[in-house]
Design a protein around this motif. Structure first.
Motif, short mmCIF file in Angstrom:
data_model
loop_
_atom_site.label_atom_id
_atom_site.label_comp_id
_atom_site.label_asym_id
_atom_site.label_seq_id
_atom_site.Cartn_x
_atom_site.Cartn_y
_atom_site.Cartn_z
N LYS A 1 -6.29 11.69 -3.67
CA LYS A 1 -6.58 11.90 -5.09
C LYS A 1 -5.42 12.62 -5.79
CE LYS A 1 -10.01 14.05 -8.15
NZ LYS A 1 -11.26 14.85 -8.20
N LEU A 2 -4.91 13.65 -5.14
CA LEU A 2 -3.83 14.46 -5.73
C LEU A 2 -2.55 13.65 -5.93
CD1 LEU A 2 -2.83 17.37 -6.51
CD2 LEU A 2 -2.11 17.59 -4.12
N LEU A 3 -2.20 12.85 -4.92
CA LEU A 3 -0.93 12.12 -4.95
C LEU A 3 -1.09 10.66 -5.38
CD1 LEU A 3 0.53 13.72 -1.74
CD2 LEU A 3 1.28 14.14 -4.06
N LYS A 4 -2.35 10.28 -5.69
CA LYS A 4 -2.64 8.95 -6.24
C LYS A 4 -2.11 7.83 -5.34
CE LYS A 4 -2.72 10.53 -11.07
NZ LYS A 4 -2.71 11.96 -10.73
N THR A 5 -2.53 7.85 -4.09
CA THR A 5 -2.12 6.83 -3.13
C THR A 5 -3.31 5.99 -2.69
OG1 THR A 5 -2.45 8.35 -1.27
CG2 THR A 5 -0.24 8.26 -2.23
N ASP A 6 -3.00 4.87 -2.04
CA ASP A 6 -4.05 4.00 -1.50
C ASP A 6 -4.67 4.58 -0.24
OD1 ASP A 6 -3.66 1.75 -3.39
OD2 ASP A 6 -1.71 1.59 -2.40
N ILE A 7 -3.84 5.29 0.54
CA ILE A 7 -4.25 5.78 1.86
C ILE A 7 -3.77 7.21 2.03
CG2 ILE A 7 -3.97 5.45 4.38
CD1 ILE A 7 -3.27 2.48 3.71
N ALA A 8 -4.52 8.00 2.79
CA ALA A 8 -4.04 9.33 3.18
C ALA A 8 -4.46 9.62 4.61
CB ALA A 8 -4.58 10.41 2.25
N ILE A 9 -3.62 10.35 5.30
CA ILE A 9 -3.88 10.79 6.68
C ILE A 9 -3.83 12.31 6.71
CG2 ILE A 9 -2.87 10.89 9.00
CD1 ILE A 9 -4.09 8.34 8.76
N SER A 10 -4.73 12.93 7.48
CA SER A 10 -4.75 14.39 7.57
C SER A 10 -4.80 14.85 9.02
CB SER A 10 -5.94 14.96 6.80
OG SER A 10 -7.16 14.47 7.35
N THR A 11 -4.29 16.07 9.26
CA THR A 11 -4.34 16.66 10.59
C THR A 11 -4.72 18.13 10.49
OG1 THR A 11 -2.02 17.41 10.59
CG2 THR A 11 -2.43 15.17 11.35
N SER A 12 -5.54 18.58 11.42
CA SER A 12 -5.88 20.01 11.51
C SER A 12 -6.27 20.30 12.96
CB SER A 12 -7.03 20.37 10.57
OG SER A 12 -7.24 21.76 10.56
N GLY A 13 -5.70 21.35 13.52
CA GLY A 13 -6.01 21.63 14.92
C GLY A 13 -5.46 22.96 15.38
N ILE A 14 -5.71 23.26 16.63
CA ILE A 14 -5.24 24.50 17.25
C ILE A 14 -4.13 24.12 18.22
CG2 ILE A 14 -5.92 26.55 18.55
CD1 ILE A 14 -8.87 25.83 17.64
N ALA A 15 -2.90 24.24 17.73
CA ALA A 15 -1.75 23.78 18.53
C ALA A 15 -1.42 24.73 19.66
CB ALA A 15 -0.53 23.59 17.62
N GLY A 16 -1.76 26.02 19.50
CA GLY A 16 -1.52 26.98 20.57
C GLY A 16 -0.20 27.71 20.42
N PRO A 17 0.14 28.57 21.35
CA PRO A 17 -0.62 28.85 22.58
C PRO A 17 -1.83 29.75 22.36
CG PRO A 17 1.34 30.19 22.52
CD PRO A 17 1.42 29.31 21.32
N GLY A 18 -1.93 30.42 21.20
CA GLY A 18 -3.09 31.26 20.90
C GLY A 18 -3.97 30.62 19.86
N LYS B 1 0.84 -1.20 0.00
CA LYS B 1 0.00 0.00 0.00
C LYS B 1 0.88 1.26 0.00
CE LYS B 1 -3.98 -2.19 0.44
NZ LYS B 1 -4.99 -2.15 -0.64
N THR B 2 0.34 2.32 -0.60
CA THR B 2 1.03 3.62 -0.60
C THR B 2 0.24 4.62 0.23
OG1 THR B 2 -0.12 4.25 -2.64
CG2 THR B 2 2.08 3.26 -2.86
N ILE B 3 0.95 5.66 0.69
CA ILE B 3 0.33 6.62 1.60
C ILE B 3 0.80 8.03 1.31
CG2 ILE B 3 2.12 6.27 3.35
CD1 ILE B 3 -0.02 6.73 5.49
N ALA B 4 -0.07 9.00 1.63
CA ALA B 4 0.28 10.42 1.57
C ALA B 4 -0.26 11.08 2.83
CB ALA B 4 -0.33 11.07 0.34
N THR B 5 0.25 12.28 3.15
CA THR B 5 -0.27 13.02 4.29
C THR B 5 -0.70 14.41 3.86
OG1 THR B 5 1.88 13.94 4.94
CG2 THR B 5 1.28 11.79 5.87
N ALA B 6 -1.73 14.92 4.54
CA ALA B 6 -2.18 16.31 4.36
C ALA B 6 -2.15 16.92 5.76
CB ALA B 6 -3.58 16.36 3.77
N GLU B 7 -1.24 17.85 5.99
CA GLU B 7 -1.00 18.34 7.35
C GLU B 7 -1.23 19.83 7.48
OE1 GLU B 7 2.49 16.63 9.33
OE2 GLU B 7 2.96 15.69 7.41
N SER B 8 -1.88 20.18 8.58
CA SER B 8 -2.02 21.59 8.93
C SER B 8 -1.27 21.84 10.24
CB SER B 8 -3.49 21.99 9.06
OG SER B 8 -3.62 23.37 9.29
N CYS B 9 -1.83 21.46 11.37
CA CYS B 9 -1.21 21.80 12.65
C CYS B 9 0.11 21.09 12.90
CB CYS B 9 -2.19 21.51 13.80
SG CYS B 9 -2.62 19.77 13.98
#
Length: 415
Positions: free
Chosen positions: A346-363, A276-284
């Protein structure tokens, strides 16, 4: 065989002032442990004669082996050799063997051996000379009337490591007969230390006296270390392995690997096995998730790429997150991370993708979404899921824990 107790003394103002990180003591402790020698204390002191002598006295009372690093240079602030001579009621003398080796070294380097450098060959008269093939300061071996062995080595890490492996440890094993020590670790993720103890506590009570269990927690991960001590090493290995096998069924769903295997290594192993192949989409996490995955040698076989979509524009224009989703639910939301994972896949044509989005802080937090609010997304051929976690207010810790939580989400779906 007997339990050998070791005391490690690090000497140097530069370490106390935080100008240099002491990696020597940690490395020595690990090497001693592998050899069946127990480190009972590690002490860091400055370039002060009274403190050094006091440390020697304290170490001799409690230990069989005292390992000292630092303070062996030829300048006046290097006090280890004079202090050893004073502590043993000895004196320093020019050692011909050490001087010859030093002269040969300087000749090979095409450098002049100055009178100051020659002082490196001065040793206590009763000391055993340990040739240092990696530098100018020799190792020193001395034994007290109480049969405590003192070994002094340079503070330069590669010199110390050479002396420990090639000179000191072989002599220590001749001088003592250390008890065998065997370690095995079960590595878990997604469960806290106290919850693990609730599950395995009763079985832990039934462990034999020569096998002990220690809980080693870190952000998102708890390692269970089983340590066995005994004289028959092959039998001990068999007993510890059997103990690990008995604990495994109780916590199987939380286990990702054993011994030195990291979570990202275990995941990579499974991805390669399944093709399997994987990609990530990361924000925080700002690329930390991709960094963890690609820190594993051979990860190019399954990791194709990452999008660090820190801004909403990148989420919308690159990953295809709907503008109305951002406007209505926000960047930190269930639908956003789902769409980020789908878009990355879809963009990277992988079997799996993981994403993250959050408010890491301190503000950046609000009443509805306080600092530490994190969403994780996962997408493959069959499903798109999201998970919310609530963390604290420390930015670095939030990023670290989110990365581990994202890897754990991936583990649950592929292992």
């Amino acid at each position: 065989m007997q339990e050998i107790r070791a005391y490690i003394i690090t000497i140097g103002d530069e370490i106390l002032y935080g100008q240099i990180v002491d990696t020597n003591a940690q490395w020595m402790s690990a090497l001693l442990d592998e050899s069946g020698i127990k480190t009972i204390r590690r002490l860091t002191i400055g370039d002060d004669k009274s403190e050094i002598l006091s440390a020697f006295d304290e170490a001799e009372k409690d230990s069989d082996l005292v390992l000292i690093t630092g303070g062996l240079g030829p300048t006046p602030d290097d006090l280890t050799k004079p202090c050893l001579a004073e502590y043993f009621n000895d004196k320093l003398e020019m050692r011909e063997e050490a001087l010859n080796d030093l002269s040969e070294l300087f000749k090979r380097l095409d450098r002049e051996l100055s009178p100051l450098n020659e002082k490196q060959a001065e040793l206590p008269t009763r000391a055993k000379y340990l040739k240092n093939d990696m530098g100018t300061a020799p190792g020193i071996w001395m034994e007290s009337k109480k049969n405590t062995v003192f070994v002094s080595m340079p503070g330069v890490p590669y010199e110390m490591k050479f002396l420990m492996k090639e000179r000191v440890l072989p002599e220590v094993k001749k001088r003592f007969m250390p008890t065998s020590i065997v370690h095995r670790r079960i590595n878990t993720v997604g469960i806290g230390e106290s919850w693990l103890h609730e599950i395995i506590g009763e079985k832990e009570k039934a462990l034999p006296s020569h096998i002990r269990l220690a809980y080693l927690p870190s952000p998102g991960i708890v390692k269970l270390r089983f340590t066995g001590k005994g004289e028959d090493k092959p039998k001990l290995i068999e007993e510890v392995n059997k103990t690990v096998d008995e604990f495994k069924p109780l916590i199987e769903k939380y286990i990702y690997g054993y011994d030195d295997e990291k979570l990202e290594e275990a995941i990579g192993r499974v991805l390669k096995f399944k093709g399997k192949t994987i990609a990530t989409a990361e924000s925080c996490t700002g690329g930390k998730l991709a960094h963890k995955i690609t820190s594993v040698p051979g990860s190019s076989e399954y990791f194709l790429g990452s999008v660090v979509s820190y801004s909403n524009d990148v989420k919308i224009n690159v990953l295809g997150v709907k503008k109305e989703t951002i406007e209505k639910e926000g960047a930190v939301s269930e639908d956003t991370v789902k769409q980020m994972a789908v878009g990355a896949r879809k963009l990277l044509k992988t079997d799996i993708a993981i994403s993250t989005s959050g408010i890491a802080g301190p503000g950046g937090g609000s009443k509805e979404k306080p600092v530490g609010t994190i969403w994780l997304g996962y997408a493959d051929d069959n499903q798109v899921v999201a998970k919310k976690i609530n963390l604290g207010k420390d930015r670095a810790m939030n990023i670290e824990y989110t990365t581990i939580a994202a890897l754990n989400l991936l583990k649950k779906h592929i292992m």
